[in-house]
Design an enzyme around this catalytic site. Sequence first.
Site, PDB file in Angstrom:
ATOM      1  N   GLU A 269     204.564  12.814  52.300  1.00  0.00           N
ATOM      2  CA  GLU A 269     203.929  12.186  51.136  1.00  0.00           C
ATOM      3  C   GLU A 269     204.686  10.920  50.749  1.00  0.00           C
ATOM      4  O   GLU A 269     204.098   9.891  50.443  1.00  0.00           O
ATOM      5  CB  GLU A 269     203.920  13.151  49.949  1.00  0.00           C
ATOM      6  CG  GLU A 269     202.968  14.321  50.127  1.00  0.00           C
ATOM      7  CD  GLU A 269     203.145  15.380  49.048  1.00  0.00           C
ATOM      8  OE1 GLU A 269     204.261  15.913  48.915  1.00  0.00           O
ATOM      9  OE2 GLU A 269     202.187  15.665  48.346  1.00  0.00           O
TER      10      GLU A 269
ATOM     11  N   LYS B  37     215.644  14.224  65.416  1.00  0.00           N
ATOM     12  CA  LYS B  37     215.867  13.633  64.097  1.00  0.00           C
ATOM     13  C   LYS B  37     216.348  14.756  63.187  1.00  0.00           C
ATOM     14  O   LYS B  37     215.613  15.676  62.862  1.00  0.00           O
ATOM     15  CB  LYS B  37     214.580  13.022  63.541  1.00  0.00           C
ATOM     16  CG  LYS B  37     214.783  12.388  62.172  1.00  0.00           C
ATOM     17  CD  LYS B  37     213.663  11.454  61.851  1.00  0.00           C
ATOM     18  CE  LYS B  37     213.678  10.830  60.469  1.00  0.00           C
ATOM     19  NZ  LYS B  37     214.823  10.956  59.624  1.00  0.00           N
TER      20      LYS B  37
ATOM     21  N   CYS C  14     191.333  49.491  39.605  1.00  0.00           N
ATOM     22  CA  CYS C  14     190.765  50.758  39.127  1.00  0.00           C
ATOM     23  C   CYS C  14     191.101  51.045  37.667  1.00  0.00           C
ATOM     24  O   CYS C  14     190.623  52.025  37.111  1.00  0.00           O
ATOM     25  CB  CYS C  14     191.258  51.908  40.006  1.00  0.00           C
ATOM     26  SG  CYS C  14     193.003  52.274  39.768  1.00  0.00           S
TER      27      CYS C  14
HETATM   28  S1  IVH Z   1     219.117   6.273  63.925  1.00  0.00           S
HETATM   29  C1  IVH Z   1     218.484   2.076  62.742  1.00  0.00           C
HETATM   30  N1  IVH Z   1     219.075   8.707  64.829  1.00  0.00           N
HETATM   31  O1  IVH Z   1     217.009   9.331  59.706  1.00  0.00           O
HETATM   32  C2  IVH Z   1     218.589   3.458  63.202  1.00  0.00           C
HETATM   33  N2  IVH Z   1     218.761   8.370  62.521  1.00  0.00           N
HETATM   34  O2  IVH Z   1     214.892   7.681  58.515  1.00  0.00           O
HETATM   35  C3  IVH Z   1     219.075   4.299  62.133  1.00  0.00           C
HETATM   36  N3  IVH Z   1     218.436  10.405  61.241  1.00  0.00           N
HETATM   37  O3  IVH Z   1     219.057   7.083  58.014  1.00  0.00           O
HETATM   38  C4  IVH Z   1     218.869   5.679  62.312  1.00  0.00           C
HETATM   39  N4  IVH Z   1     218.610  11.793  62.924  1.00  0.00           N
HETATM   40  O4  IVH Z   1     219.778   9.545  58.222  1.00  0.00           O
HETATM   41  C5  IVH Z   1     218.977   7.930  63.755  1.00  0.00           C
HETATM   42  N5  IVH Z   1     219.051  10.824  65.762  1.00  0.00           N
HETATM   43  C6  IVH Z   1     218.968  10.034  64.689  1.00  0.00           C
HETATM   44  C7  IVH Z   1     218.756  10.541  63.401  1.00  0.00           C
HETATM   45  C8  IVH Z   1     218.649   9.663  62.334  1.00  0.00           C
HETATM   46  C9  IVH Z   1     218.422  11.678  61.637  1.00  0.00           C
HETATM   47  C10 IVH Z   1     218.234   9.978  59.870  1.00  0.00           C
HETATM   48  C11 IVH Z   1     219.258   9.008  59.394  1.00  0.00           C
HETATM   49  C12 IVH Z   1     218.513   7.765  59.074  1.00  0.00           C
HETATM   50  C13 IVH Z   1     217.171   8.305  58.774  1.00  0.00           C
HETATM   51  C14 IVH Z   1     216.130   7.249  58.945  1.00  0.00           C
END
Ligand code: IVH
Length: 678
Positions: free
Chosen positions: A45, A125, A422
Amino acid sequence: MRTRGGAAAMTKQKAKQRIRKLRKQIHRHDYLYYVRNDPELSDSEYDTLKQELIELEDRYPDLVTPDSPTRRVGAEPNAELGTRRHETRMLSLAAVYEEAAFRHFCDRCIEKTGKQRLSLVAEPKYDGLSVELVYDNGRLAAGSTRGDGTTGEDVTDNIRTVREVMLRLRRANSVSVPRHLVVRGEVYMSKPDFEVFNRRRKKRGDKPFANPRNAAAGSLRQLDPGVTAQRPLRIFFWEIAPASSSRPDSHWQCLELMRKLGLKTNPLAQRCASPDTAAAWYRELAERRETLDYEVDGCVFKVNDLADHETLGTRAANPRWAIAWKFAPRRATTTVRDIEVSVGRTGALTPVAVLEPVNIGGAEVSHVSLHNQDEVERLDVAKGDTVEVERAGDVIPHVVTVTRRKRGKRRTYHLPATCPACGGKATRIAGEAVTRCTNPSCPARLKESIRHVASKAALDIDGLGEKRVDQLVAEGLVTRLDDIFTLEADALADLERMGRRSAEQLVAAIDETRRAATLPRLIYGLGLPRVGRAVARDLAAVFGSLDALKEAGRERLRGMDGIGDVIADAVAAWFENPKNRALVKRLKEKHGVNPTFRTRGGRLQGKTVVITGTLDSMTREEAREAVERAGGRPAGRVSGETDLLVVGANPGSNKSAAAESRNVKTVDEAAFRKLLGA
Ligand code: IVH
């Protein structure tokens, strides 16, 4: 895309108003998420709002102001901790949810870099808290949170307490350590650690955290590092920042260098030589998601060659060389329209939240159980509240937390003192969580019992669905559970929406059940308290018939392997009830339902067996039953208890991978049939 069309169609004046509104909303949600660790919106969202703003600002660049939330990444740092400026900005990631949008990202990278082949690095991620760590001459010098992307909170002392963070870099394998190294990664709490940690908190009377991410963020952003030190925090590193004194040429090499220096990177990270391989990796991770020890909400794909990062540049706060392809969200926020009561087959009154229907991970959710009065009070949920609902994997949807309480007149919900089905008295026995209807012939209880005995996992009677059962009970054709075995086509054919043919089919299905019911299914179908499929199977294997089980008695049941005293007592109590004894007697003598169960002492005796993929010679259900007959225990997922994985055609890579990592023996269908003696 809908928002694109929307942005295109808008007049500039309208766009200006919309931009102002979006910024205000985003600022507020940033504050709730980043500063308070107490978000109201789900990630998707929030991303939708952000995306709409980015698109509007793209279209009207002169409406961009320096304070727009697209110009920075997060929100103000918590003023109580010191602050620290990042040498280079900590960027955020643009998010996509569809393969087409991911392909679009790839096409753009190919077009802008002019390269024939796109080499990407894929990483999970992580759903945690991003941090930046600075190592000077190999020693940890500083640590900070992302904050607003430019300035974060100084959490150096807290970071030092995280065991997975090296205080000195390793100088192994003759790698040269950069003089000034700036690395970034994600601090998180593992799912098992979170469970234990939260359980302890509850015991102490502290408010539990809603999820591992909030627990990690709350733990790292403590004023007292001594508190952080007590928290089970972990880290995965995902970047060497450009501010470092030297960097390898590719992102993959950065990951390798970090690994060699002792900075924890994720072993699942992979190089993908094409968008196709990347998409396949995404699907694989989505499938493995539930088996991972930590929360992952998607995949991050980064262009491997760092020189290309320069070429591609950034847009708002997002690099154009990386993308987050998120999984279908498992959580959503919605409102509680009402709280209703349902009456189960044991007479339990269950409060059920009726929701404004919401789509979570591809399924519409409109009702969630609130379990019992204690849970209603723990959540403090009432009609009109906004709640966060989670639906993860095979888990039944549940309310995680109330994100906004209804304003004005708001009444805490209480289960009624009488049964809504009931009118009988409903009571709660001291020390028990459940409130029950005390009327033994409550029609709601009868209906639920019939639905249960007819359900797929029990006797699997075709044509005895919810509506039909309501009708049979309402018309008085069934007044006791076993009356289903006396149903006649003539009487059924007179029912509304039935007809001769369906009536005959239903009677035939019931007749078939009379003959084919297996003992484990019948025991499960009778709905004894605390007896699920696995316990029913064990009881069947040990006692061999319903009569033997009926006469077993408390002591004998307590002595059974793998069944605790609580279950043993519940089973014994059920068979001590004269009504139930009479039911068992009628089943056998009046209706001819008397299955017996002999395990062959087969090669699977005592073994836990998981099946993946499709088998040629039998259905999944037949295979489960064959395992049971051979003395084994069928299970749905690979765990520490699994002894054998049977691999059919098109197996899930999930189960195979789990079996491999646990060293579980795997066999194909032919070998499985041999084990069954088939
Ligand atoms: S790279 C410019 N790799 O996601 C690249 N971020 O939405 C910066 N995050 O601030 C991020 N896993 O907190 C990267 N494997 C990963 C990640 C990751 C989680 C988080 C991180 C970042 C946010 C961005």
